[in-house]
Every structure is written in C-alpha cells, then in structure tokens.
Design a protein around this motif. Structure first.
Motif, PDB file in Angstrom:
ATOM      1  N   GLN A 137      -2.203  27.641 -15.288  1.00 16.93           N
ATOM      2  CA  GLN A 137      -1.372  27.898 -14.115  1.00 16.93           C
ATOM      3  C   GLN A 137      -2.040  27.373 -12.843  1.00 16.93           C
ATOM      4  OE1 GLN A 137      -2.460  30.325 -16.205  1.00 16.93           O
ATOM      5  NE2 GLN A 137      -0.621  31.104 -17.250  1.00 16.93           N
ATOM      6  N   ALA A 138      -3.365  27.437 -12.775  1.00 11.90           N
ATOM      7  CA  ALA A 138      -4.082  26.908 -11.606  1.00 11.90           C
ATOM      8  C   ALA A 138      -3.972  25.386 -11.568  1.00 11.90           C
ATOM      9  CB  ALA A 138      -5.546  27.340 -11.632  1.00 11.90           C
ATOM     10  N   ARG A 139      -4.079  24.752 -12.720  1.00 13.88           N
ATOM     11  CA  ARG A 139      -3.916  23.293 -12.765  1.00 13.88           C
ATOM     12  C   ARG A 139      -2.485  22.903 -12.388  1.00 13.88           C
ATOM     13  NH1 ARG A 139      -6.928  24.276 -17.416  1.00 13.88           N
ATOM     14  NH2 ARG A 139      -5.214  23.667 -18.785  1.00 13.88           N
ATOM     15  N   ASP A 140      -1.505  23.721 -12.795  1.00 16.02           N
ATOM     16  CA  ASP A 140      -0.110  23.479 -12.393  1.00 16.02           C
ATOM     17  C   ASP A 140       0.035  23.565 -10.877  1.00 16.02           C
ATOM     18  OD1 ASP A 140       0.517  23.288 -15.093  1.00 16.02           O
ATOM     19  OD2 ASP A 140       1.418  25.297 -15.211  1.00 16.02           O
ATOM     20  N   TYR A 143      -2.265  28.888  -1.688  1.00 14.30           N
ATOM     21  CA  TYR A 143      -1.194  28.683  -2.654  1.00 14.30           C
ATOM     22  C   TYR A 143      -1.352  29.679  -3.793  1.00 14.30           C
ATOM     23  CZ  TYR A 143      -0.926  24.351  -0.068  1.00 14.30           C
ATOM     24  OH  TYR A 143      -0.822  23.432   0.951  1.00 14.30           O
ATOM     25  N   THR A 144      -0.244  30.218  -4.235  1.00 10.22           N
ATOM     26  CA  THR A 144      -0.240  31.187  -5.324  1.00 10.22           C
ATOM     27  C   THR A 144      -0.452  30.497  -6.665  1.00 10.22           C
ATOM     28  OG1 THR A 144       1.360  32.504  -4.089  1.00 10.22           O
ATOM     29  CG2 THR A 144       1.118  33.007  -6.438  1.00 10.22           C
ATOM     30  N   VAL A 145      -1.272  31.107  -7.500  1.00 11.31           N
ATOM     31  CA  VAL A 145      -1.396  30.685  -8.894  1.00 11.31           C
ATOM     32  C   VAL A 145      -0.675  31.756  -9.706  1.00 11.31           C
ATOM     33  CG1 VAL A 145      -2.962  30.257 -10.812  1.00 11.31           C
ATOM     34  CG2 VAL A 145      -3.564  29.471  -8.504  1.00 11.31           C
ATOM     35  N   ARG A 179      -5.362  32.634  -6.405  1.00 11.11           N
ATOM     36  CA  ARG A 179      -4.939  31.688  -5.373  1.00 11.11           C
ATOM     37  C   ARG A 179      -5.795  30.428  -5.440  1.00 11.11           C
ATOM     38  NH1 ARG A 179      -2.053  35.456  -5.082  1.00 11.11           N
ATOM     39  NH2 ARG A 179      -1.319  36.621  -3.274  1.00 11.11           N
ATOM     40  N   ILE A 180      -5.244  29.376  -4.884  1.00 14.51           N
ATOM     41  CA  ILE A 180      -6.001  28.171  -4.567  1.00 14.51           C
ATOM     42  C   ILE A 180      -5.905  28.016  -3.060  1.00 14.51           C
ATOM     43  CG2 ILE A 180      -6.037  25.652  -4.700  1.00 14.51           C
ATOM     44  CD1 ILE A 180      -5.276  25.962  -7.648  1.00 14.51           C
ATOM     45  N   VAL A 181      -7.051  27.784  -2.432  1.00 11.17           N
ATOM     46  CA  VAL A 181      -7.102  27.565  -0.989  1.00 11.17           C
ATOM     47  C   VAL A 181      -7.606  26.148  -0.774  1.00 11.17           C
ATOM     48  CG1 VAL A 181      -8.179  28.273   1.187  1.00 11.17           C
ATOM     49  CG2 VAL A 181      -7.478  30.011  -0.485  1.00 11.17           C
TER      50      VAL A 181
END
Length: 144
Positions: A63-66, A104-106, A118-120
C-alpha cells in the motif's frame, strides 16, 4: 533481613546511575530500546535530522508503494486530505519552512479510518515513511 549501610549505599548509587543513564538516553533520542525509533541509523534523531540510511522502498508494504506511485503521478488520491501541508509539529523531520512537507495516507487494510500510516514528502524530493502516525520516520531509499 536488613540491608547493611554499605549495601544500601551501593543500591542508592546503582539507582542514581540508572537514572543518569536513562536521562542521557532520553536526551539523545535512544530511549525506545531495540524496537523503538532509535534502533537503527535509518530513523530520525531527536534533533530533527534524518540519520544516514533509511528503509528500502522495496521493503515497504504494498500500500505504501501504491501511494508512492500515486504521488509520482500527481494523484488521484483516495483521501481529500492527501497532499496537505505537514507541519512537522513533532519536529521529527529536519527543520524546514512551513509548506515544505506534504503528507499522504497509506491505506491500512481493515482500518475504519485513515489509519496511522503515512508518507511525507519534502520540497527537495525526499520521502519519509511513518507507520505510527508521526511518532517515528524512516527516509525512503528508492534505490533498493
């Protein structure tokens, strides 16, 4: 059994040494033990500067890679709050001017809300991963 004065003194000194060691570890950001945020050089220090290393992009959850792929394309994002300014209130990332970071939401499977992942991203293109809602960050290394 009563403790002798000498044993009592040794016990007090040992407790004081432990307290001093704990204070030093806390001040240097190494107070979470082996599973905490200072367990590896890939984590963020308490001074707010990202340490060398990071987490390999290939080791992130799918999901993080997405989410990284969506960021690369500019969206569309699953949540209306994706892409908003991340204020770095916890000061876990390097200090930068307001508006430098965006979050961004993961997606978290099974979560009834946005979850904690999250990814920041930073203005210079750096990307950070947090699985615990900003308590810790790892810089994402896209080379692996």
């Amino acid at each position: 059994m009563r403790m002798s004065s000498r044993l009592r003194l040794i016990a007090v000194v040992a407790v004081l040494l432990c307290a001093v060691a704990a204070a030093v570890l806390y001040a240097t950001g190494r107070h979470h033990g082996p599973a905490g945020p200072a367990a590896s050089a890939s984590r963020t220090t308490t001074a707010g500067t990202a340490a060398a290393g990071g987490v390999c992009q290939s080791r992130l959850p799918g999901q993080a890679r997405d989410t990284l792929a969506l960021i690369g394309k500019g969206g569309p994002y699953p949540y209306r709050t994706d892409g908003v300014v991340f204020d770095n209130r916890e000061k876990r990332l390097p200090k930068e001017p307001s508006g430098y970071y965006h979050e961004y939401t993961v997606v978290t499977p099974g979560s009834g809300d946005r979850g904690a992942r999250r990814i920041v991203t930073g203005g210079a293109g750096e990307e950070y991963w947090t699985a615990d809602h900003y308590a810790t960050f790892q810089r994402i290394d896209a080379r692996c």
